[in-house]
Design a protein around this motif. Structure first.
Motif, PDB file in Angstrom:
ATOM      1  N   ASP A 108       1.042  -0.637   0.050  1.00 53.67           N
ATOM      2  CA  ASP A 108       2.284  -0.117  -0.532  1.00 53.67           C
ATOM      3  C   ASP A 108       2.036   1.205  -1.247  1.00 53.67           C
ATOM      4  O   ASP A 108       1.001   1.407  -1.890  1.00 53.67           O
ATOM      5  CB  ASP A 108       2.868  -1.100  -1.557  1.00 53.67           C
ATOM      6  CG  ASP A 108       3.816  -2.105  -0.934  1.00 53.67           C
ATOM      7  OD1 ASP A 108       4.263  -1.882   0.204  1.00 53.67           O
ATOM      8  OD2 ASP A 108       4.113  -3.130  -1.594  1.00 53.67           O
ATOM      9  N   ILE A 115       4.406   2.854  -4.004  1.00 56.64           N
ATOM     10  CA  ILE A 115       5.616   2.512  -4.749  1.00 56.64           C
ATOM     11  C   ILE A 115       5.962   3.629  -5.720  1.00 56.64           C
ATOM     12  O   ILE A 115       5.166   3.966  -6.607  1.00 56.64           O
ATOM     13  CB  ILE A 115       5.427   1.184  -5.508  1.00 56.64           C
ATOM     14  CG1 ILE A 115       5.116   0.056  -4.527  1.00 56.64           C
ATOM     15  CG2 ILE A 115       6.669   0.859  -6.346  1.00 56.64           C
ATOM     16  CD1 ILE A 115       4.825  -1.281  -5.195  1.00 56.64           C
ATOM     17  N   ARG A 153       8.567   2.418  -0.841  1.00 58.74           N
ATOM     18  CA  ARG A 153       9.326   1.502  -1.695  1.00 58.74           C
ATOM     19  C   ARG A 153       9.529   2.172  -3.044  1.00 58.74           C
ATOM     20  O   ARG A 153       8.676   2.938  -3.491  1.00 58.74           O
ATOM     21  CB  ARG A 153       8.526   0.207  -1.842  1.00 58.74           C
ATOM     22  CG  ARG A 153       9.085  -0.841  -2.770  1.00 58.74           C
ATOM     23  CD  ARG A 153       8.154  -2.031  -2.737  1.00 58.74           C
ATOM     24  NE  ARG A 153       8.411  -2.992  -3.789  1.00 58.74           N
ATOM     25  CZ  ARG A 153       7.604  -3.999  -4.100  1.00 58.74           C
ATOM     26  NH1 ARG A 153       6.486  -4.183  -3.424  1.00 58.74           N
ATOM     27  NH2 ARG A 153       7.922  -4.832  -5.069  1.00 58.74           N
ATOM     28  N   ASP A 202      14.849  -2.497  -6.640  1.00 54.55           N
ATOM     29  CA  ASP A 202      13.520  -2.467  -6.026  1.00 54.55           C
ATOM     30  C   ASP A 202      13.735  -2.580  -4.528  1.00 54.55           C
ATOM     31  O   ASP A 202      14.208  -3.610  -4.042  1.00 54.55           O
ATOM     32  CB  ASP A 202      12.667  -3.632  -6.542  1.00 54.55           C
ATOM     33  CG  ASP A 202      11.318  -3.737  -5.827  1.00 54.55           C
ATOM     34  OD1 ASP A 202      10.963  -2.822  -5.063  1.00 54.55           O
ATOM     35  OD2 ASP A 202      10.621  -4.753  -6.046  1.00 54.55           O
ATOM     36  N   GLY A 203      13.425  -1.493  -3.795  1.00 59.62           N
ATOM     37  CA  GLY A 203      13.676  -1.575  -2.363  1.00 59.62           C
ATOM     38  C   GLY A 203      13.442  -0.272  -1.627  1.00 59.62           C
ATOM     39  O   GLY A 203      12.587   0.534  -2.014  1.00 59.62           O
ATOM     40  N   ASP A 204      14.213  -0.073  -0.567  1.00 54.35           N
ATOM     41  CA  ASP A 204      14.079   1.098   0.292  1.00 54.35           C
ATOM     42  C   ASP A 204      14.278   2.385  -0.506  1.00 54.35           C
ATOM     43  O   ASP A 204      15.249   2.490  -1.273  1.00 54.35           O
ATOM     44  CB  ASP A 204      15.125   1.024   1.415  1.00 54.35           C
ATOM     45  CG  ASP A 204      15.101   2.246   2.294  1.00 54.35           C
ATOM     46  OD1 ASP A 204      14.171   2.385   3.102  1.00 54.35           O
ATOM     47  OD2 ASP A 204      16.017   3.094   2.139  1.00 54.35           O
TER      48      ASP A 204
END
Length: 256
Positions: free
Chosen positions: A66, A68, A228, A240-242
């Protein structure tokens, strides 16, 4: 907080609360000799403690690979969250669990200003656990990545601009593979070419390492670099996402 069984968790943040304790005067005045004397005359008690609830019940799972992005207005808890993941701030409640050693890189990360950039590269690499041989192998790559002008690498860090210092810090930190790399605003200080190099390096680190967390005010950098995005608002997680969806919602909420 659901966990994807098909992916490998590397950071788990579980109902995290971080509370700062700030000490201030009970008189409300500035810290001058006059106000200190006034407190003594009035026989006031000692400093008053004020609690600031910086992170409020944040929970999420970061998986290996990830990248982020962490976004939010000033004071929303972004840097505090990174420091907690790095183990620099103890949780008041909840916890942070990591598979490996987190490494925090910030614009204010300490290098020795009286020493040259060259000497700081050596010390920085050794401090990260690299051998002297590994440091020599990475030396030219670090100098080139930092984009320092000819000769500057032999000047004291005290002569560097804030941007030059930040680029060198990032270049040193990116010279080795990190289990979890936490980057606080480091990309905001470079020009377009440096940002491109940094984004490419982060993608490379994602393949070879665990996870990358990036705090930056530039939404373009976040969207181009991360898979993310976490949006913090007053210490709480809003989304919290795309990246595209979270950034669109954030911009819409903060430009009204």
């Amino acid at each position: 907080m659901a966990i994807d069984p098909s992916r490998e968790p590397i950071v788990v943040v579980d109902d995290l609360h971080i509370i700062y304790r700030v000490y201030g005067s009970t008189s409300g005045g500035k810290g001058t000799a006059a106000t200190a004397m006034l407190r003594m005359v009035k026989r006031e008690s000692g400093p008053q403690v004020k609690e600031i609830h910086a992170v409020k019940g944040v929970s999420f799972v970061a998986y290996r690979g990830d990248a982020i992005g962490v976004i939010g207005t000033n004071g929303s808890g972004k840097s505090t969250l990174l420091k907690a993941i790095a183990g620099l701030l103890p949780p008041h409640r909840g916890g942070v669990y990591t598979d490996g050693q987190p490494s925090l890189l910030g614009v204010n990360a300490a290098l020795m200003k009286d020493l040259s950039g060259s000497r700081n590269i050596i010390l920085g690499c050794l401090a990260m656990g690299m051998t002297m041989e590994e440091t020599r192998e990475k030396y030219d790559e670090i100098v080139e990545f930092a984009g320092l002008k000819a000769g500057f690498i032999d000047y004291p860090m005290s002569t560097y601009s804030s941007g030059m210092g930040a680029r060198l810090r990032f270049a040193i930190a990116a010279a080795r593979t990190h289990d979890v790399m936490l980057i606080d605003e480091a990309l905001a200080t470079g020009d377009a070419k440096f940002k491109q190099r940094s984004q490419a390096k982060i993608n490379e680190l994602r393949k070879d390492a665990g996870a990358v967390f990036l705090v930056a005010h530039s939404m373009d950098v976040i969207e181009e670099t991360c898979n993310r995005v976490i949006w913090l608002d007053d210490g709480r997680m809003r989304m919290d996402g795309d990246p595209a969806e979270v950034i669109e919602a954030y911009i819409s909420a903060t430009t009204k």
